[in-house]
Design a protein around this motif. Sequence first.
Motif, mmCIF file in Angstrom:
data_model
loop_
_atom_site.group_PDB
_atom_site.id
_atom_site.type_symbol
_atom_site.label_atom_id
_atom_site.label_comp_id
_atom_site.label_asym_id
_atom_site.label_seq_id
_atom_site.Cartn_x
_atom_site.Cartn_y
_atom_site.Cartn_z
ATOM 1 N N ILE A 441 9.532 12.590 -7.570
ATOM 2 C CA ILE A 441 8.259 11.964 -7.223
ATOM 3 C C ILE A 441 8.222 11.728 -5.718
ATOM 4 N N THR A 442 7.193 12.242 -5.068
ATOM 5 C CA THR A 442 7.018 12.048 -3.626
ATOM 6 C C THR A 442 5.765 11.220 -3.369
ATOM 7 N N GLU A 443 5.672 10.686 -2.171
ATOM 8 C CA GLU A 443 4.506 9.875 -1.827
ATOM 9 C C GLU A 443 3.218 10.690 -1.877
ATOM 10 N N GLN A 444 3.297 11.984 -1.607
ATOM 11 C CA GLN A 444 2.112 12.819 -1.606
ATOM 12 C C GLN A 444 1.503 12.940 -3.007
ATOM 13 N N GLN A 445 2.291 12.650 -4.047
ATOM 14 C CA GLN A 445 1.791 12.740 -5.413
ATOM 15 C C GLN A 445 1.165 11.432 -5.890
ATOM 16 N N VAL A 446 1.259 10.374 -5.084
ATOM 17 C CA VAL A 446 0.796 9.050 -5.486
ATOM 18 C C VAL A 446 -0.588 8.803 -4.879
ATOM 19 N N HIS A 447 -1.469 8.159 -5.651
ATOM 20 C CA HIS A 447 -2.799 7.813 -5.141
ATOM 21 C C HIS A 447 -2.640 6.893 -3.921
ATOM 22 N N PRO A 448 -3.201 7.264 -2.756
ATOM 23 C CA PRO A 448 -2.892 6.533 -1.526
ATOM 24 C C PRO A 448 -3.809 5.360 -1.197
ATOM 25 N N HIS A 449 -4.927 5.168 -1.909
ATOM 26 C CA HIS A 449 -5.985 4.284 -1.427
ATOM 27 C C HIS A 449 -5.859 2.833 -1.878
ATOM 28 N N PHE A 450 -4.761 2.449 -2.524
ATOM 29 C CA PHE A 450 -4.593 1.067 -2.964
ATOM 30 C C PHE A 450 -4.122 0.183 -1.801
ATOM 31 N N THR A 451 -4.098 -1.135 -2.018
ATOM 32 C CA THR A 451 -3.742 -2.110 -0.970
ATOM 33 C C THR A 451 -2.446 -2.800 -1.351
ATOM 34 N N ASN A 452 -1.363 -2.476 -0.651
ATOM 35 C CA ASN A 452 -0.045 -3.018 -0.983
ATOM 36 C C ASN A 452 0.358 -4.054 0.069
ATOM 37 N N ILE A 453 -0.116 -5.279 -0.090
ATOM 38 C CA ILE A 453 0.219 -6.354 0.853
ATOM 39 C C ILE A 453 1.673 -6.757 0.695
ATOM 40 N N GLN A 454 2.187 -6.744 -0.514
ATOM 41 C CA GLN A 454 3.586 -7.155 -0.758
ATOM 42 C C GLN A 454 4.562 -6.284 0.024
ATOM 43 N N HIS A 455 4.412 -4.978 -0.071
ATOM 44 C CA HIS A 455 5.321 -4.071 0.642
ATOM 45 C C HIS A 455 5.164 -4.217 2.154
ATOM 46 N N SER A 456 3.940 -4.449 2.612
ATOM 47 C CA SER A 456 3.693 -4.605 4.048
ATOM 48 C C SER A 456 4.348 -5.874 4.583
ATOM 49 N N LEU A 457 4.236 -6.979 3.838
ATOM 50 C CA LEU A 457 4.888 -8.225 4.263
ATOM 51 C C LEU A 457 6.400 -8.064 4.292
ATOM 52 N N LYS A 458 6.926 -7.337 3.332
ATOM 53 C CA LYS A 458 8.380 -7.114 3.301
ATOM 54 C C LYS A 458 8.838 -6.333 4.516
ATOM 55 N N ILE A 477 -4.379 -8.085 8.538
ATOM 56 C CA ILE A 477 -5.807 -7.755 8.647
ATOM 57 C C ILE A 477 -6.189 -6.950 7.408
ATOM 58 N N THR A 478 -7.018 -7.535 6.563
ATOM 59 C CA THR A 478 -7.385 -6.889 5.311
ATOM 60 C C THR A 478 -8.777 -7.325 4.909
ATOM 61 N N ASP A 479 -9.297 -6.670 3.880
ATOM 62 C CA ASP A 479 -10.634 -7.013 3.400
ATOM 63 C C ASP A 479 -10.631 -7.583 1.989
ATOM 64 N N GLY A 480 -9.441 -7.809 1.409
ATOM 65 C CA GLY A 480 -9.477 -8.365 0.058
ATOM 66 C C GLY A 480 -8.133 -8.468 -0.611
ATOM 67 N N LEU A 481 -8.173 -8.471 -1.937
ATOM 68 C CA LEU A 481 -7.007 -8.707 -2.774
ATOM 69 C C LEU A 481 -6.058 -7.512 -2.788
ATOM 70 N N PRO A 482 -4.764 -7.767 -3.038
ATOM 71 C CA PRO A 482 -3.815 -6.658 -3.184
ATOM 72 C C PRO A 482 -4.023 -5.950 -4.520
ATOM 73 N N THR A 483 -3.823 -4.650 -4.506
ATOM 74 C CA THR A 483 -3.965 -3.863 -5.735
ATOM 75 C C THR A 483 -2.738 -3.013 -6.025
ATOM 76 N N MET A 493 0.300 0.186 -9.465
ATOM 77 C CA MET A 493 -1.062 0.294 -8.933
ATOM 78 C C MET A 493 -2.014 -0.218 -9.997
ATOM 79 N N LEU A 494 -2.591 -1.388 -9.757
ATOM 80 C CA LEU A 494 -3.364 -2.086 -10.776
ATOM 81 C C LEU A 494 -4.739 -2.448 -10.218
#
Length: 573
Positions: A441-458, A477-483, A493-494
């Motif tokens: 599994i590579t990142e290119q196979q994963v849907h990229p448009h979700f918002t991962n605040i948890q990973h960014s904070l880490k 800097i974000t526009d809403g909830l993490p997904t 990805m939820l």
Amino acid sequence: MPPSKPSPRPLGGIIHSYQKYDPTAFPPPTQEPPDLVSPAFEQAMMYGNFHELTDEQLANAVRLDPSQIAGLGPSIDFLRALLEERKRKILETYEARTVQHKASKAFRQAAKRVKPTAKMEKLFRTAINQEQPFMIERLWYVADDDNDSDLASKLLATGAAMQDKHNIEELATEYDFIGNESMTIPQALEIKDELEKIDELLKQLAEAEKTAQIGIIDMEMLSEFAQPGDMEQLEEMRSQIENMMREQAERQGLERDPNGKGFRLTPQAYKIFQGRLLKRIFSELAPSRSGRHEGDVVGEGAVELQQTKPYEFGDSVANLDLPQTIINSLIRQKDDRPLRLHSDDIVVHKTRNHPRCATAVIMDMSGSMRYDGQYINVKRMALGLQGLINSEYPGDFLKFIEMYTFAKLRSPGEIIEMMPKMVTIHDPWVRLKCDMSNPDITEQQVHPHFTNIQHSLKLARQNLVNCDTPNRQICLITDGLPTAHFEEETLYMLYPPDPQTEAATMREAQLCHKEGITINIFLIPSWSQSEEDIRFAYRMAQATKGRVFFTSGKDLDRFVLWDYVQNRRDIIA
């Protein structure tokens, strides 16, 4: 009689008149040259292409001062008056009522010639009564398929007559004819085309007058109305403006591509843009907020000041003011020798503390950031913050993190190329997970448009925790909830946002708080933003003793930069 001597030539009078180029007005020597760097960078940030800008893109982006083309070629006012006079003469010559009757009669006669088949009868009558060209076109295809050439040609003639009727009705509605001369149908259609060209040229000339963009004028269309000499001068004016643009581009750091296809943005242009961006941001702040670093912390530091103070236990001997110390000893001992120093004689230089700040900026590049061009405001803010720190606080630590389904460290040079991720799944209910430890599994196979605040904070925490300063902060800097979030190596990805993702994000925020890292949330508006997005930001700020800023995207750069300066003041004051 001897011939009289010719009178000497007068020294005054007109020596030469040169209308094509006015060196005092193109560009005026007292006026700053046009800013080519800022439009070039704005264009690059919009499209995510940092490397090359075509001549056409640069010309469309730049706004010149109209005074810079004063005195060149025929004036825009002259050309506009020429077109308006032509339009006035047409409207005062003709009337439109008669040709409307002619077009209506021609349409009815063309329709009477058509003898539709039984299966076409109903659709044909509807098409004629409602005057719908697309229905006539459908009937024509049916007749053509049936190899009925006579019916097809009559339907084609009826459709053309219907189209002429509509165009003439549009002409009469759009323009106020006040003359007495009637028009034929072909003549009315030609006049309609001419008036529309005049209106389009008047619009182009009005825009060119505001921005000095001569290139937007359709020269071929204008040549139908203007004299050849005027067109020649206008072409020369455009050529001079293009030459000036090329010269200014080179001076401002826009490097010509070796292949001659466009311009490249060099590091020099990068610095110029950041400087102008900072100047604009701080000029928009209230005058009372324009100062920086009010007051100095006096104590142990690396930079000496001219002021001195009596030595105190613990002061560094490296800051000793030796000449003043000797003078103090001489004054105290007078003529006694040898010279002996007392503790009261010793003075040291005062020093200024320079506290360092460590900042990680998390920039949301999820799919929703395309709304209203919010991603451009985020990139503009990042470039401004980097320019501020490089120029004012070079010892500070700064990292940029791109946030989408994953979190990635980005260098300043990569900021312009960052773009919101394309939405690749449109289901209203998404429940996905994948094991990222799986080598298949590579990142290119994963849907990229979700918002991962948890990973960014880490990722931000890992970069800030080892910085040798207690002043550490995260600008989220974000526009809403993490997904999206990680649980060990499993990526979730939820959507809609799930409590499981929020809980994982809050755990990571608490770890940041435990390490003494302040989280400042800059919440920008989005089409999908709800009250729950605002509540989440409040919950995170309350749990970590951070802050929430509500700002429109266009004000984001001012909010972030001014908050950074204010924090620095609070540290030093």
